[in-house]
Write an enzyme that holds these catalytic residues in place. Structure first.
Site, short mmCIF file in Angstrom:
data_model
loop_
_atom_site.label_atom_id
_atom_site.label_comp_id
_atom_site.label_asym_id
_atom_site.label_seq_id
_atom_site.Cartn_x
_atom_site.Cartn_y
_atom_site.Cartn_z
CG HIS A 65 -2.19 -0.75 1.03
ND1 HIS A 65 -2.21 -2.07 0.70
CD2 HIS A 65 -3.49 -0.36 1.12
CE1 HIS A 65 -3.47 -2.47 0.59
NE2 HIS A 65 -4.26 -1.45 0.84
CG ASP A 119 -6.86 -5.53 1.53
OD1 ASP A 119 -6.21 -4.48 1.56
OD2 ASP A 119 -7.71 -5.78 0.65
FE1 F3S Z 1 -4.60 -2.33 -2.86
FE2 F3S Z 1 -6.68 -1.13 -3.88
FE3 F3S Z 1 -6.62 -3.69 -3.73
S1 F3S Z 1 -5.55 -0.48 -2.09
S2 F3S Z 1 -5.33 -4.22 -2.00
S3 F3S Z 1 -5.25 -2.43 -4.94
S4 F3S Z 1 -8.38 -2.39 -3.27
#
Ligand code: F3S
Length: 640
Positions: A65, A119
């Site tokens: 992130h 997540d």
């Molecule tokens: Fe990252 Fe967006 Fe997926 S923040 S984990 S790409 S929902």
């Protein structure tokens, strides 16, 4: 009676409870994943539990992130995550290796296994038949400590797929169609289990896109069978040994059935600012597009980006259309490089970004003021892009790439032939050596922390009677992005609760934090589907730090509800939704907390003596957790 896949997996992992929809079941968890934005806190909580080595089959700590590394905070956190993983027996995935869900699908997920991740898009692994659920970081920490994960036994909805995708329609359009039909709260308490003759025609990346974005339905998870397509995918990943067949019995029972005819699907797009505001791409023809962003855990696979390169090859995007591409993993990047597919992307004017979440959470790549951004991501909540008035549309990679060339929405009928459906090459490069596997004995590993990592505070028990004012009143569909915005400046504070709490509801009501500090405690009044969106537990930890005692709403999103419980905030439901209008900012409330029973109704009393009945959907154990002041206290007291 035959069993569906969900039931088979739950039965095999059942530790406690009865498999009756709505009743609480405890599940043994085989795998966990954490990412840096929520995982730093999860690992601090894991340390606070004091268990030593992880007790799962596999735990992986990803950094995807906050990879921009502005200032010391992020790199310090990454170092903490690397060292605490080594000490605790978890695998570590360094910044830039890829996005947690794409990496987990490619390298670690297994059919039939249970997986929880801090997540909300952890269900991506359902694309190969894992029962994969998003959870709060504390729940993940407890799973790493060998504790079961508790969920209400879900209803299982069969999504019967018939026909085959044709033309420009993709896996993304399947889940957009489901969101169009069911809305962002249509999946609460449900598992969407895909079945029917159309399944065989969908690749693993298409399946993973669908299960990934099942999170936007509010679902517990989504899952595909593990079939020959799954076996071939795992074999190409060098993991054929992880495959097992997993299909529903022919006479399996389901709580509901939805049918989607794949042949009838055409390119769809979700309009600002909700993933369920879905229309056909052609309905927007003529609307100018300022930016296209291809990537994220939803659509950043090899097939997505190979198609993107094929669509863009030999062409150029208009100069006023910004094109950003973030591959999902270094494995995807290596395959593109090997096949000469990077050059057409660069020549078309694309900016190639790191293999990370990037623009999905406003980490760079924000659109211009009021700009229209077409993204292959899963969420388009207001402000999430980093531009408060940005207009974000969600589409497949193929649709996004094609629209990037036009610089405006166009009718797919004018697009010409669709690119071929891509399968993985015979020789898929491995990136296994990029993961840091833990030593057999981590006892001599020193866990390194920077000054941004602030130890967890202790939380008080719930008082028997709560006297507090309504210090915030919000509308329906409040997201975790409303509660705690994402973005580089804020997520860099994820291991520092006092500092990050300054941003709670900062983009909704700038005075909220000040009022909480003035009064020391308070109550939040909300509408339907409060807390939808990401799993970020800071959206509960921050309010708790500020003194929020209860959230009183019409309905709650699943993961946020669990986070409220975990941090000792009462999630109360208005027995009569119209009572929402009887309370205002500043209304005094007396909450008889000690009289609350699981599923029971109690009367709140307002300052002018009126009564407001509230109920709850808490289990006995959840209520005990809240009374103890949160799950960490309850674990320490042996109540969980
Ligand atoms: Fe990252 Fe967006 Fe997926 S923040 S984990 S790409 S929902």
């Amino acid at each position: 009676m035959g069993k569906n896949i969900t039931r088979k997996i739950i039965e095999k992992h059942l530790v406690s409870g009865e498999m009756v929809p709505g009743r609480e079941v405890g599940l043994r968890i085989d795998q966990t994943l954490t990412q840096d934005a929520t995982g730093t806190m999860a690992w601090l909580q894991y340390e606070a539990i004091g268990i030593g080595r992880v007790r799962t089959d596999l735990s992986v700590s990803y950094v995807d992130h906050n990879t921009l590394q502005m200032g010391f905070r992020n790199p310090d956190d990454h170092r903490f995550l690397r060292t605490v993983a080594a000490k605790s027996g978890a695998v570590f995935s360094p910044a830039g290796t890829g996005i947690c869900h794409q990496l987990h699908l490619e390298n670690f997920a297994k059919p039939g296994a249970t997986l929880i991740g801090s997540d909300s898009h952890t269900p991506t692994a359902g694309g190969i038949g894992s029962m994969a659920m998003g959870a709060g970081g504390l729940s993940v920490a407890l799973a790493m400590a060998g504790e079961p994960y508790f969920i209400p036994m879900p209803q299982v909805v069969k999504v019967e797929l018939t026909g085959e995708l044709t033309g420009w329609a993709q896996g993304k359009d399947v889940i957009l169609e489901l969101l169009r039909r069911l809305t962002v709260k249509g999946g609460v308490g449900k598992v969407f289990e895909y079945a029917g003759p159309g399944v065989a025609s969908l690749s693993v990346p298409d399946r993973a896109t669908i299960t990934n974005m099942g999170a936007e339905l509010g679902a517990t998870t989504s899952i595909f069978p593990s079939d020959e397509t799954t076996r071939l995918f795992l074999a190409k990943m060098g993991r054929e040994g992880d495959w097992m067949e997993l299909i529903a019995d022919a006479d399996a029972e389901y709580d509901d059935v939805i049918t989607i005819d794949l042949t009838a699907l055409e390119p769809l797009v979700a309009q600002p600012h909700m993933p369920d505001q879905v229309c056909k791409v052609k309905e927007l023809a003529g609307k100018k597009i300022d930016q296209v962003a291809i990537g994220s855990c939803t659509n950043s696979s090899y097939s997505d980006l190979k198609n993107t390169a094929q669509i863009l090859s030999g062409k150029m995007t208009p100069p006023e259309t910004d094109l950003l591409i973030s591959p999902g993993s270094k494995q995807v990047m290596k395959m593109l490089a090997r096949e000469g597919l990077i050059e057409p992307l660069l020549d078309a004017g694309a900016r190639l970004l790191e293999c990370s979440c990037g623009p999905c959470i406003g980490m760079g790549g924000s659109p211009i003021s009021a700009g229209v951004s077409v993204r292959t991501f899963n969420r388009n909540f207001e402000g999430r892009s980093g531009t408060q008035d940005g207009q974000v549309y969600l589409a497949s990679a193929q649709t996004a790439a094609r629209l990037a060339l036009d610089g405006e929405f166009t009718d797919p009928a004018t697009w010409g032939p669709a690119p071929e459906r891509v399968s993985l090459p015979e020789d898929v490069p491995s990136i296994r050596d990029l993961f840091v596997f833990p030593p057999e004995d981590g006892s001599s590993v020193e866990v390194l922390r920077g000054p941004n990592i602030v130890a967890l505070e202790d939380f008080d028990k719930l008082p028997g009677t709560i006297e507090a004012k309504v210090l915030l009143k919000v509308e329906d569909n409040i997201t975790t992005d409303h509660i705690l915005p994402a973005g580089a400046q804020i997520t860099a504070l994820r291991s520092n609760i006092p500092a990050i709490s300054e941003y709670i509801f900062s983009r909704v009501d700038e005075g909220f934090v000040g009022r909480m500090k003035e009064h020391g405690k308070g109550v939040i009044l909300g509408g339907e589907n409060y807390g939808q969106g990401s799993s970020r537990e800071h959206a509960a930890l921050g309010p708790r730090h500020l003194g929020v005692k209860a959230v009183i709403v019409k309905s709650l999103a699943r993961i946020h509800r669990a986070n409220l419980v975990n941090f000792g905030i009462l999630p109360l439901l208005l027995a009569n939704p119209e009572d929402y209008d009887r309370m205002e900012l500043g209304t005094d409330l007396t909450i008889p907390a000690s009289e609350i029973t699981p599923g029971g109704t109690v009367n709140l009393v307002t300052g002018d003596g009126a009564t407001v009945p509230v109920t709850n959907d808490l289990t006995k154990k959840e209520l005990e957790i809240i009374q103890a002041g949160g799950l960490l206290n309850a674990v320490r007291e042996g109540k969980s």
